[in-house]
Motif scaffolding. Structure first.
Motif, PDB file in Angstrom:
ATOM      1  N   ILE A 113       1.111   8.626   4.816  1.00 37.17           N
ATOM      2  CA  ILE A 113       1.207   8.930   3.368  1.00 37.17           C
ATOM      3  C   ILE A 113       2.093   7.754   2.793  1.00 37.17           C
ATOM      4  O   ILE A 113       1.640   6.922   1.827  1.00 37.17           O
ATOM      5  CB  ILE A 113       1.945  10.253   3.005  1.00 37.17           C
ATOM      6  N   LYS A 114       3.027   7.223   3.649  1.00 36.94           N
ATOM      7  CA  LYS A 114       3.873   6.328   3.115  1.00 36.94           C
ATOM      8  C   LYS A 114       3.108   4.955   3.072  1.00 36.94           C
ATOM      9  O   LYS A 114       3.181   4.285   2.037  1.00 36.94           O
ATOM     10  CB  LYS A 114       4.981   6.083   4.431  1.00 36.94           C
ATOM     11  N   LYS A 115       2.310   4.584   4.108  1.00 30.89           N
ATOM     12  CA  LYS A 115       1.390   3.455   4.047  1.00 30.89           C
ATOM     13  C   LYS A 115       0.555   3.370   2.864  1.00 30.89           C
ATOM     14  O   LYS A 115       0.150   2.359   2.053  1.00 30.89           O
ATOM     15  CB  LYS A 115       0.407   3.265   5.296  1.00 30.89           C
ATOM     16  N   GLU A 116       0.014   4.548   2.560  1.00 33.48           N
ATOM     17  CA  GLU A 116      -1.218   4.905   1.539  1.00 33.48           C
ATOM     18  C   GLU A 116      -0.538   4.658   0.151  1.00 33.48           C
ATOM     19  O   GLU A 116      -1.099   3.851  -0.554  1.00 33.48           O
ATOM     20  CB  GLU A 116      -1.844   6.118   1.498  1.00 33.48           C
ATOM     21  N   VAL A 117       0.750   5.292   0.111  1.00 26.28           N
ATOM     22  CA  VAL A 117       1.506   5.075  -1.135  1.00 26.28           C
ATOM     23  C   VAL A 117       1.815   3.722  -1.482  1.00 26.28           C
ATOM     24  O   VAL A 117       1.608   3.001  -2.626  1.00 26.28           O
ATOM     25  CB  VAL A 117       2.514   5.876  -1.196  1.00 26.28           C
TER      26      VAL A 117
END
Ligand SMILES: Nc1ncnc2c1ncn2[C@@H]1O[C@H](COP(=O)(O)OP(=O)(O)OP(=O)(O)O)[C@@H](O)[C@H]1O
Length: 327
Positions: A113-117
């Motif tokens: 999620i962090k990478k995608e955001v």
């Protein structure tokens, strides 16, 4: 994802808001629904999203009948005029929201999620603002966060309802260019509602012109502007003058006149300048047709205007370079 609208009608009370609309949107297009206020654009957008049901007709997404499908199952991303960001969440948390609320079985793990955001914030050029709150951003920046949030759940179609409507003219213009570039990069089928002709012509690959619940014309920005199918499209897409020449009645756009300070040929008409408006690089003149008793709007480059040495009350000689006639 392609979108097919087939014979869709919608009535609210006594008002027929959409009247037997059919429209095909191929996959990957960036389509503008353009028309005056109340012409039914938003209603059609909401029907595509599944937020509203048509009275009759069908909506096909990727060739599958989605008419009775739930909003959540349609996999659409939404951006509205008034950025509905969560005020108590940072930009990062806003964008992550759609991913974090997925059912446990579909939810990516925290690191993903962090990478995608981070990827999305880079895409909308706001990676520097991840820890800010919406109140600490400008209107244009908030709309970009709203877009990143809509994209986070990887929608198959992106629906935008007057996304730049609440912003000032300069920011609107920047965001138009930005949206077009973003679309070139991600290519998700996108439909946006606007009543701003300039916005539709500048941003969209296809423009759908609405009028009182029906579609007047669908075409590329060039086609709808250069070859308007109806007088309505002609008038809606730009300024116009009613003009008769050689026994024909038609329309002329203000910039479509050839002008001179002296009589320049047999088919030049004489007019008298009533007002001169200098608008950036343009001179817009209100000209009274000496014989026709009508007032015309004539536009020319300011540099050309200067060389003619015209003043208020001077005579001006003009002829249309082209007359648009509808049968
Ligand atoms: N839920 C509703 N109940 C009753 N009437 C509605 C409803 N939603 C829309 N309408 C009416 O339907 C018509 C079309 O509205 P719609 O929002 O689709 O137009 P629009 O072209 O998007 O206009 P705008 O640019 O002003 O948003 C309007 O006359 C509106 O008042």
């Amino acid at each position: 994802m392609s979108i097919h609208i087939q014979n869709v009608s919608k009535t609210y009370g006594q008002t027929r808001v959409l009247n037997n609309i059919s429209l095909d949107i191929p996959s990957g297009e960036l389509v503008a629904l353009l028309g005056p206020s109340g012409s039914g654009k938003t209603t059609l957008l909401r029907i595509i999203a599944g937020l509203e049901q048509p009275d009759t007709g069908r909506v096909l997404l990727s060739g599958q009948d989605a008419t009775d499908q739930n909003v959540r199952d349609r996999e659409v991303g939404f951006v509205f005029q008034h950025y509905a960001l969560f005020r108590h969440m940072t930009v990062f948390e806003n964008v992550a929201f759609g991913l974090k609320v997925k059912p446990r079985s579909q939810r990516p793990d925290g690191l993903i999620i962090k990478k995608e955001v981070q990827r999305l914030l880079k895409l909308v050029q706001l990676d520097w603002a991840a820890e800010r709150y919406p109140a600490q951003l400008s209107g244009g920046q908030r709309q970009r966060v709203a877009l990143a949030r809509a994209l986070a759940v990887q929608p198959r179609v992106l629906l935008l309802d007057e996304p730049f409507g609440a912003l000032d003219a300069k920011v609107r213009e920047e965001l138009r260019t930005w949206l077009r570039r973003l679309h070139e990069e991600i290519h998700v089928t996108s439909v946006f509602v606007t009543h701003d002709q300039q916005e539709a012509l500048e941003v969209a690959s296809q423009v759908v012109v609405f009028n009182e619940g029906h579609i007047e014309q669908v075409g590329s920005p060039e086609t709808v502007y250069d070859k308007p199918a109806t007088p309505f499209v002609y008038h809606f897409l730009g300024r116009s003058n009613t003009f008769s020449a050689r026994g024909q009645n038609g329309f002329v756009r203000p910039h479509e006149f050839e002008v001179a300070a002296e009589p320049a040929g047999p088919d030049f008409r004489e007019g008298r300048i009533r007002h001169i408006h200098l608008i950036g690089p343009l001179a817009r003149l209100e000209v009274e047709d000496v014989h026709g008793e009508s007032t015309l709007e004539v536009e020319l480059p300011r540099t050309h205007f200067k060389t003619l040495g015209l003043t208020p009350q001077s005579s001006l000689f003009f002829r249309p370079e082209q007359l648009t006639v509808f049968d």
